[in-house]
Enzyme design. Structure first.
Site, PDB file in Angstrom:
ATOM      1  N   LYS A 174      -0.369   5.474  -3.200  1.00 34.29           N
ATOM      2  CA  LYS A 174       0.967   4.868  -3.248  1.00 34.29           C
ATOM      3  C   LYS A 174       1.291   4.592  -4.702  1.00 34.29           C
ATOM      4  O   LYS A 174       0.389   4.392  -5.517  1.00 34.29           O
ATOM      5  CB  LYS A 174       0.994   3.557  -2.463  1.00 34.29           C
TER       6      LYS A 174
ATOM      7  N   ASP B 236       9.832   6.556  -0.818  1.00 32.53           N
ATOM      8  CA  ASP B 236       9.592   5.336  -0.050  1.00 32.53           C
ATOM      9  C   ASP B 236      10.854   4.490  -0.296  1.00 32.53           C
ATOM     10  O   ASP B 236      11.894   5.043  -0.674  1.00 32.53           O
ATOM     11  CB  ASP B 236       8.300   4.643  -0.525  1.00 32.53           C
TER      12      ASP B 236
ATOM     13  N   GLY C 173      18.370   2.078   5.598  1.00 34.26           N
ATOM     14  CA  GLY C 173      18.031   3.208   4.737  1.00 34.26           C
ATOM     15  C   GLY C 173      17.548   4.417   5.524  1.00 34.26           C
ATOM     16  O   GLY C 173      17.886   4.592   6.700  1.00 34.26           O
TER      17      GLY C 173
ATOM     18  N   VAL D 134      14.715   5.347   6.919  1.00 36.65           N
ATOM     19  CA  VAL D 134      13.933   5.196   8.154  1.00 36.65           C
ATOM     20  C   VAL D 134      14.841   4.746   9.297  1.00 36.65           C
ATOM     21  O   VAL D 134      14.828   5.321  10.402  1.00 36.65           O
ATOM     22  CB  VAL D 134      12.767   4.212   7.923  1.00 36.65           C
TER      23      VAL D 134
HETATM   24  O1  2IT Z   1       4.922   5.124   3.881  1.00 40.39           O
HETATM   25  C1  2IT Z   1       4.938   6.361   3.963  1.00 40.39           C
HETATM   26  O2  2IT Z   1       4.238   6.976   4.772  1.00 40.39           O
HETATM   27  C2  2IT Z   1       5.832   7.100   3.070  1.00 40.39           C
HETATM   28  N1  2IT Z   1       6.523   6.474   2.276  1.00 40.39           N
HETATM   29  C3  2IT Z   1       5.875   8.607   3.098  1.00 40.39           C
HETATM   30  C4  2IT Z   1       4.829   9.185   2.222  1.00 40.39           C
HETATM   31  C5  2IT Z   1       4.872  10.681   2.067  1.00 40.39           C
HETATM   32  O3  2IT Z   1       4.035  11.184   1.308  1.00 40.39           O
HETATM   33  O4  2IT Z   1       5.714  11.339   2.668  1.00 40.39           O
END
Ligand code: 2IT
Length: 445
Positions: A125, A165, A238, A240
């Site tokens: 991350k 993200d 957003g 999601v």
């Molecule tokens: O929290 C998550 O799984 C994401 N932000 C997506 C990460 C990704 O590599 O697509």
């Protein structure tokens, strides 16, 4: 024998002032410790000590010029948490709340989540405390360029593949990828969530929300239930939330709330038309971080400064940020007759809220299982990039659906209690952990 409390005390001492990381690791260790102690090979290989320590962490200064000509300074991060299963993979978050401890919690969760997808991806991350709120598109572009100028030293298509993200969507990924290409002169799958014309995958934007609904559908089926006629609350507005409301509507449910930092929208008619979905995307792109304008545009109710969990619904989907649903919120939902809570944000429920829901025997899907569709389609984007071809939307969607069904099956296998209640967080933690731990054992130290 590992002892939970002494292990956690050491971990906390070693990681001071990182409450979210401690919350996430405790939640996982509580549910796996008995299984770990039944398999002494894990302790012999010090797997708990190793799996709770990131492989490495990069922190760097990001300087950029604002529209007034002032130089601004932010901090950038990339936490490469664990690559036992494949290249580091996980999103970049641009949000004022970003800290090292927060990204460590997300990287740890990502490692187990990516394991659940069955695709070959390790966990990572990154991001910055850069706050996109109120920034112009040019400022965002200059920030992204500066951020990537440093980040590109640490990533690559076979080593570490970032994505979006919170605060990082298609626009930001475009700017970031452009800068990577400018510096490295490579056309590779080094980021996912790219635009379709330069290596992006169909269904990636929708994948997290769609995947959450595919998972929720399996939860419903496990209770001989369906989406038909269900009322749903969603938080956030957003990427999601957008995917979630579209798929929920398609599957026959009615979404009555979305929310922002300013409060929540109650839309009695449902957030159920293409016009409303397009407006959500418009709000996200406006960099204002507010949902109130939705109420004015569509004649819905806006409740200032409150969260949507006070609205009576059949199913609740937190889709915004960690710890957005408290014990008090969970109690209000249960008192109002909620039947399912489907955590779609990462660690959207506080620890006591999650424990309460499980004790109340409410089917409760944890973020690392429910939202895994996002990173799963990122994995599929990597596959397409590696093969230099692209699949059509239906091909990707069929694969996403199969992955979500499989994750649900893993949760049921590892999490079903003697009384028949499916403890989804426990199932997800055990299934996700085993694969990473076994790989680490096999590869030695
Ligand atoms: O929290 C998550 O799984 C994401 N932000 C997506 C990460 C990704 O590599 O697509």
């Amino acid at each position: 024998m590992y002892k939970l409390e002494s292990f956690m005390a050491e971990l906390e001492k070693h990681n001071p002032a990182q409450p979210e990381f401690i919350q996430a690791t405790r939640e996982v260790l509580e549910s796996i410790i008995d299984m770990v102690n039944e398999n002494p090979v894990y302790e012999k290989n010090r797997i708990l000590e190793r799996i709770t320590e990131p492989d490495r962490t990069f922190m760097f200064r990001v300087e950029w010029e604002d529209d007034l000509g002032n130089i601004q300074v932010n901090r950038g991060y990339r936490v490469q948490f664990n690559n036992a299963l494949g290249p580091y993979k996980g999103g970049l978050r641009f949000h004022a709340s970003v800290t090292l401890g927060g990204l460590k919690f997300l990287g740890f969760e990502q490692t187990l989540k990516n394991s659940l997808t069955t695709l070959p991806m390790g966990g990572a991350k990154g991001g910055s405390d850069f706050n996109p709120r109120g920034k112009s598109d040019s400022e965002i572009q200059r920030f992204c360029r500066s951020f990537m100028t440093e980040l590109q030293k640490y990533i690559g298509p076979n080593t570490d593949v970032p994505a979006g993200d919170i605060g990082v969507g298609a626009r930001e990924i475009g700017f970031l990828y452009g800068q990577y290409k400018r510096i490295r002169d490579e056309n590779t799958g080094v980021l996912t969530g790219k635009g379709l014309s330069f290596g992006g995958s169909l269904i990636r934007p929708e994948a997290t929300g769609y995947g959450a609904m595919y998972f929720a559908h399996q939860m419903l089926l496990a209770n001989n239930d369906t989406f038909a006629g269900k009322t749903i609350s969603v938080s956030g507005f957003g990427n999601v939330a957008w995917g979630a409301v579209m798929k929920a509507t398609e599957l026959g449910a009615k979404v009555v709330t979305i929310s922002g930092p300013d409060g929540y929208i109650y839309d009695e008619e449902g957030v159920g038309t293409p016009e409303k979905w397009a407006y959500m995307s418009y709000l996200r792109a406006s960099n204002n971080d507010e949902v109130e304008p939705y109420a004015k545009k569509f004649g819905a109710k806006f409740v200032s400064g409150r969260k949507p969990w006070e609205v009576p619904v059949d199913m609740a989907f937190p889709c915004a940020i960690q710890n957005e649903l408290s014990l008090e919120d969970a109690k209000a939902l249960v008192a109002n007759g909620v039947k399912y809570v489907v955590e779609t944000s990462n660690m959207g429920c506080s620890a006591d809220a999650a424990t309460y829901l499980i004790n109340e025997k409410i089917p409760f899907g944890p973020g690392k299982a429910v939202n895994a569709g996002g990173v799963a389609v990122s994995g599929l984007e990597m596959s397409q990039n590696a093969m230099h071809l692209s699949w059509n939307a239906e091909e990707v969607d069929v694969k996403l659906h199969a992955i979500m069904v499989n994750i649900h099956t893993s949760c049921v296998r590892e999490g079903t209690q003697e009384d028949g209640y499916i403890n989804y967080p426990k199932g997800a933690n055990i299934a996700g952990f085993k694969k990473v731990a076994d790989a680490m054992v096999q590869m030695g130290y």
